[in-house]
Design a protein around this motif. Sequence first.
Motif, PDB file in Angstrom:
ATOM      1  N   ALA A  11    -115.525  24.065 -15.380  1.00 26.42           N
ATOM      2  CA  ALA A  11    -114.824  24.850 -16.399  1.00 26.42           C
ATOM      3  C   ALA A  11    -113.741  25.698 -15.752  1.00 26.42           C
ATOM      4  CB  ALA A  11    -115.810  25.744 -17.151  1.00 26.42           C
ATOM      5  N   PHE A  12    -114.068  26.257 -14.603  1.00 25.07           N
ATOM      6  CA  PHE A  12    -113.097  27.087 -13.908  1.00 25.07           C
ATOM      7  C   PHE A  12    -111.904  26.251 -13.446  1.00 25.07           C
ATOM      8  CE2 PHE A  12    -111.412  29.168 -10.107  1.00 25.07           C
ATOM      9  CZ  PHE A  12    -111.102  30.393 -10.655  1.00 25.07           C
TER      10      PHE A  12
ATOM     11  N   ARG B 194    -110.093  19.326 -22.561  1.00 21.48           N
ATOM     12  CA  ARG B 194    -109.791  17.922 -22.301  1.00 21.48           C
ATOM     13  C   ARG B 194    -109.856  17.659 -20.806  1.00 21.48           C
ATOM     14  NH1 ARG B 194    -104.822  17.480 -24.412  1.00 21.48           N
ATOM     15  NH2 ARG B 194    -105.555  16.627 -26.386  1.00 21.48           N
ATOM     16  N   LYS B 195    -109.215  18.570 -20.079  1.00 21.56           N
ATOM     17  CA  LYS B 195    -109.185  18.408 -18.629  1.00 21.56           C
ATOM     18  C   LYS B 195    -110.605  18.490 -18.075  1.00 21.56           C
ATOM     19  CE  LYS B 195    -106.611  20.221 -14.696  1.00 21.56           C
ATOM     20  NZ  LYS B 195    -105.744  21.316 -14.249  1.00 21.56           N
ATOM     21  N   ALA B 196    -111.396  19.431 -18.596  1.00 22.41           N
ATOM     22  CA  ALA B 196    -112.754  19.609 -18.103  1.00 22.41           C
ATOM     23  C   ALA B 196    -113.557  18.331 -18.276  1.00 22.41           C
ATOM     24  CB  ALA B 196    -113.425  20.763 -18.840  1.00 22.41           C
TER      25      ALA B 196
ATOM     26  N   MET C 112    -115.701  12.870 -11.799  1.00 26.30           N
ATOM     27  CA  MET C 112    -116.701  13.229 -10.793  1.00 26.30           C
ATOM     28  C   MET C 112    -117.894  12.290 -10.872  1.00 26.30           C
ATOM     29  SD  MET C 112    -116.605  17.341 -11.067  1.00 26.30           S
ATOM     30  CE  MET C 112    -117.945  17.768 -10.006  1.00 26.30           C
ATOM     31  N   TYR C 113    -118.304  12.013 -12.093  1.00 27.62           N
ATOM     32  CA  TYR C 113    -119.457  11.138 -12.283  1.00 27.62           C
ATOM     33  C   TYR C 113    -119.133   9.731 -11.805  1.00 27.62           C
ATOM     34  CZ  TYR C 113    -122.861   8.193 -14.638  1.00 27.62           C
ATOM     35  OH  TYR C 113    -123.805   7.246 -14.909  1.00 27.62           O
ATOM     36  N   ALA C 114    -117.928   9.268 -12.154  1.00 26.28           N
ATOM     37  CA  ALA C 114    -117.558   7.906 -11.786  1.00 26.28           C
ATOM     38  C   ALA C 114    -117.491   7.745 -10.278  1.00 26.28           C
ATOM     39  CB  ALA C 114    -116.195   7.560 -12.404  1.00 26.28           C
ATOM     40  N   GLN C 115    -117.068   8.811  -9.591  1.00 18.42           N
ATOM     41  CA  GLN C 115    -116.922   8.676  -8.152  1.00 18.42           C
ATOM     42  C   GLN C 115    -118.231   8.870  -7.396  1.00 18.42           C
ATOM     43  OE1 GLN C 115    -113.655  11.136  -6.881  1.00 18.42           O
ATOM     44  NE2 GLN C 115    -112.220   9.832  -7.998  1.00 18.42           N
TER      45      GLN C 115
ATOM     46  N   PRO D 119    -117.514  17.339  -4.910  1.00 16.49           N
ATOM     47  CA  PRO D 119    -116.145  17.867  -4.917  1.00 16.49           C
ATOM     48  C   PRO D 119    -115.473  17.645  -6.278  1.00 16.49           C
ATOM     49  CG  PRO D 119    -116.251  15.810  -3.696  1.00 16.49           C
ATOM     50  CD  PRO D 119    -117.657  16.151  -4.082  1.00 16.49           C
ATOM     51  N   ILE D 120    -114.671  18.613  -6.656  1.00 18.90           N
ATOM     52  CA  ILE D 120    -113.920  18.473  -7.906  1.00 18.90           C
ATOM     53  C   ILE D 120    -112.560  17.904  -7.568  1.00 18.90           C
ATOM     54  CG2 ILE D 120    -112.861  19.720  -9.814  1.00 18.90           C
ATOM     55  CD1 ILE D 120    -115.133  21.722  -9.630  1.00 18.90           C
ATOM     56  N   PRO D 121    -112.297  16.659  -8.000  1.00 18.52           N
ATOM     57  CA  PRO D 121    -111.025  16.064  -7.607  1.00 18.52           C
ATOM     58  C   PRO D 121    -109.859  16.683  -8.395  1.00 18.52           C
ATOM     59  CG  PRO D 121    -112.238  14.581  -9.054  1.00 18.52           C
ATOM     60  CD  PRO D 121    -113.077  15.802  -8.891  1.00 18.52           C
TER      61      PRO D 121
END
Lengths: 741, 352
Positions: free
Chosen positions: B221-222, B229-231, B238-241, B250-252
């Motif tokens: 969220a941050f 939408r972005k979240a 993240m899940y796909a990777q 990591p948050i891409p």
Amino acid sequence: MAQKQATGVAQPNDCAVDERDIPEAAENCLVGMTFVFTGVLPTLSREKCKEIVQNYGGKVTTAPSGKTTCIVLGQDAGPSKIEKIIKLGTKTIDEDGFIQLLESMPANGGSGEAAQKAREKKELEMRLIEEEVQREIIQEKAEKAAKAEREAQAFKAAKAAELARALELASTQTTASKLWTSKYAPKSFMQFSGNKTAVERLRNWLKNWDANQKSGFLRLGPDGSGKFRAVIMHGPPGIGKTTAAHLAAKEAGYDVIESNASDTRSKGLLADKVSGILANTSISGFFASEGKAVDKTKKKICVIMDEVDGMSSGDRGGVGQMAALCKTTNVPIILICNERRLPKMKPFDNVAFDITFRRLDVNQARARMMTIAIKEGIKIPPNVLDNLIMATGSDLRQVINMLSTFARTEKNMDFDQSKDMGKAWEKNVILKPFDIASKLLAGSTFSASSRMTLNDKIELYFHDHAFAPLMIQENYLSTAPARRDMCHLSLVEHAADSLSESDLVDRMIHGSEQRWSLMPFHAVMSAVRPSSFVAGGMTGRMNFNAWLGQNSKAGKLMRLLQELQSHARLKISGDRHEVRLNYLPTWTSRLTQPLIEDGQEGIANVVEIMDEYFLTREDWDSIMELGVGPTSGEVAIKAISSTVKSAFTRKYNAASHPVPFMKSATTGAFSGGKLASKDVPDLDDVIEDDVDTPNDDEKDIIDDEDDITKDKYIKMGKKPATKKAPAKKKSTVSKAKAKKQ
Amino acid sequence: MSLWVDKHRPRYLENVDYHIELSQRLKSLTTSDFPHILVYGPSGAGKKTRVVATLKELFGPAVEKIKIDSRVFTTPSNKKLEFTIVSSIYHMEITPSDMGSFDRVVIQDLLKEVAQTQQVDLQAKQKFKVVVINEADSLTRDAQAALRRTMEKYSPNLRLILLANTTSNIIAPIKSRTLLIRVAAPTNDEISTVLAAVSKRERVPLPSNEADYQTVFNNIAFASNRNLRKALLILEAMYAQNGSLNTSTPIPPPDWEIVITKLAADIASDRSVRRIVQARAILYELISHCIPPNIILKTLSFSLLTNVQPLVKPDIIDLAATYDHRLRLGSKSIYHLEAFVAKVMTAIEKKS
């Protein structure tokens, strides 16, 4: 040298003020000497120095060479020049030395070897010119005598008083009322100055034309002209292109048919008139008017098309037609133009043999001009004449015109007069973007001693007001600023800020406000002010502005993105920026990851996602192209093996895919201000039953009913909506047909 | 298989997760005479979702049967422009800013055409049609002026829903003719709640520890900057990777953010003219790849803030505000971005 300190920061080029008194030197005292000025002189500007040297019969070159007599060295001379000077071992002096030299040299260069040689050369030249004048005078006399005799005979034969009077009138008119330019137009190639090779090529081509025609224009010949039925001569005005063409035609025995910009030369007219000529012979080889001998050689025709670049909008299709004629003509065609490189002259590529005429060197032009001056009794020293020739950019026609104007009032011309005249007749040259930028960014333009006023600088912008700001913006970072009051970064910061502000002004001018009166202000903000900060020597090559290219690239990618968004629109709520910023990174990884990790097995997965969003194979490419940086699709693509990639394409193309709509690209007909293209949507989501067709569609069809034959798209019919695409199409067509009947 | 963000989009006003009060108000609007409305708020707040749900409330499920049409318009200068329209039988959705400065033509021709036609379907729930105008804040003045009279004159047949990020570019006459509805960006907590719900439905493996569970969503969220939408897209990426989520996943960051962050670090560390030349190339690259210049400026400024001394920060904010304004007023964005870079460099130089 008190002034030396006063001038402050020294700049290369001409930035010094001419505040020094130049001593009166003996006439022609610098004859035979060649000077090179380099660096900045404390008090004299480069222009002034050049003027002085030329006034006293010397020569100024830009780079030192073995022939250089003397180098006048100023401050901040270029390192490469100094290196060369040391290598050559040429004498160097400073400004004071130069003035001393000027004062001490005796008239006509004294007894020095170089001066002697120069004098001898000059004398020889003058003698040749004198001889030429004498020869011409004799020739003219002989011609006159012959003509008089002919006329007398004709007079006797005709015995008609009226005719005699008419002839007499005509003969007096010929010399007195002729313009000097035609009076002294070269009568043979002997008298023609300069461009010897170009003329030689033209003569050869014309001489061999018949032979080439017999061989079917297949052999190239020694200079490559043998394959061409036509030539195109191009070069700046006033250097004798037309004259050369006429002379060559006369020499090779052709009767000339000339057409120039005063004639309409449209496609149709050219086809009618010129093609008629092309298969004919001249009548003047068989008959002549009363009292003239028949010139039997003049049976052949040659077409001269002058001022081909003057074929303008009125001459629609003229250039193309001309080029077509050049391919098939049975008589030689000589085309003449100033600008060969214009896009509209492109059709002549590979059709006509290119002959380039260049501006004459002063030396090439001097003899002929001198001859004319002497014949007309004008006293003009060679260096004065040189100045005139240079001032006109070697436009001989203009020099002759100037002389003829001058001869009306005076018979002696000195250097200052020639300078004034040159200035008054100066052609207004429009600078190219590169020249504008290099002038503005040159340190000398903004140095304390620069003679350019603010208006002069603004004027530079107006040479090309669209490009000047762009060129400044592109290059302002690659200078070594001459200003020392701030560090480089601060100077650049100020310049950048000024450019940014100029863009706001630009918007007021080109935006909805259309305040064109702000143009001078824009000139200052976008070109003059930024340059004033960073002006100095260029550290790199001057670049052409990247903005145009970047802008069109941005436009292209924006179109791709818009396409992408319009395809995915049924699924996505965001606008195109949201698609770019947030969807694109996720799509990139979702659409490449399976291909990278699972290879061929991943294809189905990717295609599934694409179908879900109605993305086409092209959209896949767009997604990859739109990314930036290390995680962009273009990087990811490299990790996909080529076999997988081609399998992906094949597999995608093999299956059919849902498409959100059909493009209206094929609809041609238009009516009124708007057009509703009625394409069949190929979509499952469309409305279930026909009854519910939107009524605005209904209305459109009714509107267009009057001219239904014109509107092809009507055949496509209104949007019915059934579940299956093929069936739907069929029903559409049949319905439209029914409607028509 | 759609992305989660589209798959789990609420379709009814009742299902919308946050701003419950707003949903209720919208619902009550549909029962009485529906006004022209102007919905504004940052992207990813749920404007369009609410509008579509409202339309459904108004007309029933038929509004979800949409098709894409493309039309060709001729401008006064005889240029042909293609324009796509998304429409159902009851409503029509247009993005006039696709046409650039020719948006007035669309407004004039298209809206009038719709407005002058009456609803003939007797079973229709409403007598009017709705036209949804996307990106209303980038409409030109001319186009907005063309709108004003149409809105009044044809109100029996036509209602407008304007969607915008900000009302500041919308002329006052339009504002006075519409009901302004603000859709605020969801708070981080609200985003976390939605993310949790989606992950549950998608059966994403999550840390069992309650605190970690919360941190994962809070982090996303941050990073999303309060853009739902972005979240959701980040969550899915993240899940796909990684196949599962935990606190160390990591948050891409998106591709463009990586580039801008690097640029900011470069600018802060090496302040020279040579660096400006390099920055120009990068900025050109970003602009040409369709990153909006104001986003570039914003992202650049905020990542610069993390790279500089505290003393310089106010200067950077000041400069960013100045050049953001200039970006709006001007037309060649590279000029302003480059000037911003140069100004920031000197500001850092002065204070260091």
